[in-house]
Write a protein that holds these residues in place. Structure first.
Motif, PDB file in Angstrom:
ATOM      1  N   MET A   1       0.728  -1.308   0.611  1.00 37.89           N
ATOM      2  CA  MET A   1       0.530  -0.012  -0.012  1.00 37.89           C
ATOM      3  C   MET A   1       0.168   1.656   0.420  1.00 37.89           C
ATOM      4  SD  MET A   1      -2.995  -1.046   2.241  1.00 37.89           S
ATOM      5  CE  MET A   1      -3.619   0.121   2.773  1.00 37.89           C
ATOM      6  N   ARG A   2       2.023   1.145   1.051  1.00 39.07           N
ATOM      7  CA  ARG A   2       2.671   2.123   0.805  1.00 39.07           C
ATOM      8  C   ARG A   2       3.376   2.294  -0.804  1.00 39.07           C
ATOM      9  NH1 ARG A   2       4.761  -0.149   5.545  1.00 39.07           N
ATOM     10  NH2 ARG A   2       5.787  -0.832   4.559  1.00 39.07           N
ATOM     11  N   VAL A   3       4.240   1.407  -1.490  1.00 40.98           N
ATOM     12  CA  VAL A   3       4.541   1.255  -2.745  1.00 40.98           C
ATOM     13  C   VAL A   3       3.280   2.633  -3.600  1.00 40.98           C
ATOM     14  CG1 VAL A   3       5.164   0.312  -5.154  1.00 40.98           C
ATOM     15  CG2 VAL A   3       5.914  -0.365  -2.568  1.00 40.98           C
ATOM     16  N   ALA A   4       2.399   1.792  -3.685  1.00 38.09           N
ATOM     17  CA  ALA A   4       0.935   2.324  -4.497  1.00 38.09           C
ATOM     18  C   ALA A   4       1.035   3.650  -4.074  1.00 38.09           C
ATOM     19  CB  ALA A   4      -0.480   1.766  -4.310  1.00 38.09           C
ATOM     20  N   ALA A   5       1.073   4.255  -2.977  1.00 36.29           N
ATOM     21  CA  ALA A   5       1.099   5.772  -2.544  1.00 36.29           C
ATOM     22  C   ALA A   5       2.016   6.421  -3.312  1.00 36.29           C
ATOM     23  CB  ALA A   5       0.758   5.354  -1.192  1.00 36.29           C
ATOM     24  N   PHE A   6       3.175   5.213  -2.713  1.00 39.99           N
ATOM     25  CA  PHE A   6       4.148   6.544  -3.431  1.00 39.99           C
ATOM     26  C   PHE A   6       3.728   7.129  -4.946  1.00 39.99           C
ATOM     27  CE2 PHE A   6       6.390   5.732   0.327  1.00 39.99           C
ATOM     28  CZ  PHE A   6       7.017   7.108   0.707  1.00 39.99           C
ATOM     29  N   LEU A   7       3.222   5.886  -5.849  1.00 42.78           N
ATOM     30  CA  LEU A   7       3.691   5.600  -7.267  1.00 42.78           C
ATOM     31  C   LEU A   7       2.966   6.926  -7.951  1.00 42.78           C
ATOM     32  CD1 LEU A   7       4.225   2.224  -8.349  1.00 42.78           C
ATOM     33  CD2 LEU A   7       5.224   4.363  -8.377  1.00 42.78           C
ATOM     34  N   CYS A   8       1.492   6.907  -6.327  1.00 42.66           N
ATOM     35  CA  CYS A   8       0.600   7.724  -7.068  1.00 42.66           C
ATOM     36  C   CYS A   8       1.071   9.489  -7.108  1.00 42.66           C
ATOM     37  CB  CYS A   8      -1.277   7.833  -6.316  1.00 42.66           C
ATOM     38  SG  CYS A   8      -1.986   6.015  -6.218  1.00 42.66           S
ATOM     39  N   GLU A   9       1.316   9.278  -6.005  1.00 39.45           N
ATOM     40  CA  GLU A   9       2.427  10.664  -6.124  1.00 39.45           C
ATOM     41  C   GLU A   9       3.401  11.543  -7.487  1.00 39.45           C
ATOM     42  OE1 GLU A   9       4.674  13.479  -3.139  1.00 39.45           O
ATOM     43  OE2 GLU A   9       4.540  10.897  -1.987  1.00 39.45           O
ATOM     44  N   ALA A  10       4.116  10.320  -7.325  1.00 38.41           N
ATOM     45  CA  ALA A  10       4.799  10.894  -8.614  1.00 38.41           C
ATOM     46  C   ALA A  10       4.909  10.542  -9.819  1.00 38.41           C
ATOM     47  CB  ALA A  10       5.936   9.084  -8.193  1.00 38.41           C
ATOM     48  N   LEU A  11       3.090  10.265 -10.554  1.00 33.53           N
ATOM     49  CA  LEU A  11       2.426  10.212 -11.361  1.00 33.53           C
ATOM     50  C   LEU A  11       1.359  11.089 -11.285  1.00 33.53           C
ATOM     51  CD1 LEU A  11       2.439   6.301 -11.924  1.00 33.53           C
ATOM     52  CD2 LEU A  11       3.916   7.776 -12.937  1.00 33.53           C
ATOM     53  N   THR A  12       0.630  11.274 -10.168  1.00 33.53           N
ATOM     54  CA  THR A  12      -0.637  12.414 -10.556  1.00 33.53           C
ATOM     55  C   THR A  12       0.744  13.561 -10.944  1.00 33.53           C
ATOM     56  OG1 THR A  12      -2.090  11.759  -9.097  1.00 33.53           O
ATOM     57  CG2 THR A  12      -2.209  13.636  -9.217  1.00 33.53           C
ATOM     58  N   ARG A  13       0.797  14.251 -11.864  1.00 37.57           N
ATOM     59  CA  ARG A  13       1.108  15.487 -12.341  1.00 37.57           C
ATOM     60  C   ARG A  13       0.487  15.477 -14.437  1.00 37.57           C
ATOM     61  NH1 ARG A  13       6.352  16.527  -9.724  1.00 37.57           N
ATOM     62  NH2 ARG A  13       6.486  14.250  -7.902  1.00 37.57           N
ATOM     63  N   GLY A  14       0.425  17.021 -13.747  1.00 38.10           N
ATOM     64  CA  GLY A  14      -0.012  17.817 -14.940  1.00 38.10           C
ATOM     65  C   GLY A  14      -1.860  17.198 -15.854  1.00 38.10           C
ATOM     66  N   THR A  15      -1.588  16.646 -16.955  1.00 38.79           N
ATOM     67  CA  THR A  15      -3.619  16.050 -16.962  1.00 38.79           C
ATOM     68  C   THR A  15      -3.348  14.149 -16.297  1.00 38.79           C
ATOM     69  OG1 THR A  15      -2.200  15.626 -19.375  1.00 38.79           O
ATOM     70  CG2 THR A  15      -3.393  17.386 -19.178  1.00 38.79           C
ATOM     71  N   THR A  16      -2.315  13.578 -16.391  1.00 41.23           N
ATOM     72  CA  THR A  16      -2.240  12.182 -15.539  1.00 41.23           C
ATOM     73  C   THR A  16      -2.717  12.609 -14.292  1.00 41.23           C
ATOM     74  OG1 THR A  16      -0.158  11.996 -17.161  1.00 41.23           O
ATOM     75  CG2 THR A  16      -0.892  10.447 -15.664  1.00 41.23           C
ATOM     76  N   HIS A  17      -3.757  11.032 -13.943  1.00 37.59           N
ATOM     77  CA  HIS A  17      -4.072  11.365 -12.434  1.00 37.59           C
ATOM     78  C   HIS A  17      -3.711   9.535 -12.220  1.00 37.59           C
ATOM     79  CE1 HIS A  17      -6.935  11.509  -8.950  1.00 37.59           C
ATOM     80  NE2 HIS A  17      -7.298  10.344  -9.356  1.00 37.59           N
ATOM     81  N   ALA A  18      -3.491   9.438 -11.286  1.00 44.90           N
ATOM     82  CA  ALA A  18      -3.134   7.774 -10.687  1.00 44.90           C
ATOM     83  C   ALA A  18      -4.095   7.260  -9.433  1.00 44.90           C
ATOM     84  CB  ALA A  18      -1.974   7.800 -10.407  1.00 44.90           C
ATOM     85  N   GLU A  19      -4.335   6.741  -9.146  1.00 45.43           N
ATOM     86  CA  GLU A  19      -5.121   6.462  -7.613  1.00 45.43           C
ATOM     87  C   GLU A  19      -4.756   4.871  -7.636  1.00 45.43           C
ATOM     88  OE1 GLU A  19     -10.411   5.842  -8.925  1.00 45.43           O
ATOM     89  OE2 GLU A  19      -9.181   7.699  -9.669  1.00 45.43           O
ATOM     90  N   PRO A  20      -5.277   4.018  -6.619  1.00 43.94           N
ATOM     91  CA  PRO A  20      -4.805   3.174  -5.759  1.00 43.94           C
ATOM     92  C   PRO A  20      -6.527   1.940  -6.622  1.00 43.94           C
ATOM     93  CG  PRO A  20      -5.328   4.632  -3.848  1.00 43.94           C
ATOM     94  CD  PRO A  20      -4.917   5.896  -4.888  1.00 43.94           C
TER      95      PRO A  20
END
Length: 348
Positions: free
Chosen positions: A1-20
């Motif tokens: 779950m921690r990995v998912a949170a870190f990746l969400c933060e890293a990928l949610t930029r500009g027009t790209t949205h990431a969610e677990p």
């Protein structure tokens, strides 16, 4: 779950949205959610289903049925990597060095094991060093019988018996598909807790951060003056990764014998992507910070799925769909066996 949170933060930029998106128990509710959302890409972080590591292969299989692209290896590759005897058979068929082995299905099979000691005994279908401790390395038939029966009774699966290679333990992280590159190699350094004991990365060494085994089995960048050995390590790792048809990223663990022969002891497709784990640290040593690594993994998966080279800009004439506003890049994470403590720098 921690990995998912870190990746969400890293990928949610500009027009790209990431969610677990969680994979909970043995329920398949997430399939309906994915079908409704139709994300451009799924970041597959699921390592088990209903706390059974063999369920790992179901997630990419379901994603294939849904027609959704995802990061990492296919169900076939994950299944082969988790079936260690079959993986070793494939390696041997390809001429890739791996320790000699036998499989113990029943206690009476121990008598048929004809391998030179010392040996190491481990569950045939587990990862993350589950079931591996100092007593896993055996020197006599009596010790072999005890260790094999312990695996059979505790994990309810066959025991894999391998020749124990006494030598340096070096990991080769791999990134990309065509071409596939090796990130800087890392090596395990065994300290005082391993004096007069087997130099192995046990479950305690990986996950119980307060244990002496963990404190005294540090990982660091591998310094090899022998360039020919480094090339052999990388070629062996790339060959092993290809033998199992692994994709995108992963890590191959090797032991180097006194004669300088690299032996594959494990193949880790979809290895740990925590920023404190070994893969991200190796990427950082290559000049790829965590946000760049996260985005590179996305690009590699989309390139493999849609055929776009990573340097090609999106636009008319490209195979990839035009990105909608706030495109969703979902990360799924299933329940896994309890792992004490946090991420291990040289672990999964």
């Amino acid at each position: 779950m921690r990995v998912a949170a870190f990746l969400c933060e890293a990928l949610t930029r500009g027009t790209t949205h990431a969610e677990p998106l969680a994979v909970e128990g043995n329920r398949l509710d997430f399939v309906d959610t994915l079908r409704q959302l139709q994300p451009d890409l799924v970041i597959n972080l699921c390592e088990s289903l209903a706390a059974d590591s063999r369920g790992e292969i179901l997630i990419p299989g379901l994603l294939d049925l849904l027609g959704l692209p995802y990061t990492g290896s296919s169900a076939l590759s994950l299944g082969l990597a988790l079936h260690k005897p079959k993986a070793k058979e494939l390696l041997r068929a390809r001429g890739i060095s791996t320790p000699a082995f036998a499989v113990v299905q029943r206690p009476e099979d121990v008598k048929a094991v004809d391998l030179p000691y010392p040996l190491i005994v481990k569950p045939a279908h587990e990862d993350a060093s589950m079931g591996v401790d100092f007593d896993s390395v055996v020197h006599t038939p009596a010790e072999l019988a005890r260790a094999a029966i312990a695996v059979l009774s505790t994990f309810h699966q066959p025991a894999l018996v391998e020749q124990f290679i006494q030598g340096r333990e070096i990991y080769v992280p791999l990134l990309g598909n065509a071409p596939r590159r090796a990130l800087p190699l890392t090596e395990i350094h065994f300290g005082q807790a391993f004096e007069n004991r087997p130099n192995i990365v046990s479950y305690k060494a990986k996950w119980e951060t307060e244990s002496p085994e963990c404190r005294d089995s540090t990982s660091a960048l591998c310094r090899l003056e022998d360039t020919a050995l480094e090339e052999r390590l990388i070629q062996t790792a790339v060959g092993a990764f290809s033998a199992l048809d692994c994709q995108d990223y992963g890590r191959v663990d090797l032991r180097v014998s006194a004669e300088g022969v690299p032996y594959v002891i494990d193949i880790n497709p979809n290895c740990d992507l925590h920023p404190g784990a070994g893969f991200a640290k190796a990427a950082a040593a290559a000049g790829i910070d965590y946000p760049a690594l996260a985005n590179r993994l996305v690009e590699i998966a989309l390139e493999r799925t849609h055929g776009n080279p990573s340097h090609r800009t999106k636009g008319p004439g490209t195979a990839r769909r035009v990105d909608p506003p706030n495109r969703n890049v979902l990360a799924g994470r299933g329940p896994v066996r309890h792992r004490a403590g946090g991420p291990r720098a040289h672990a999964e």
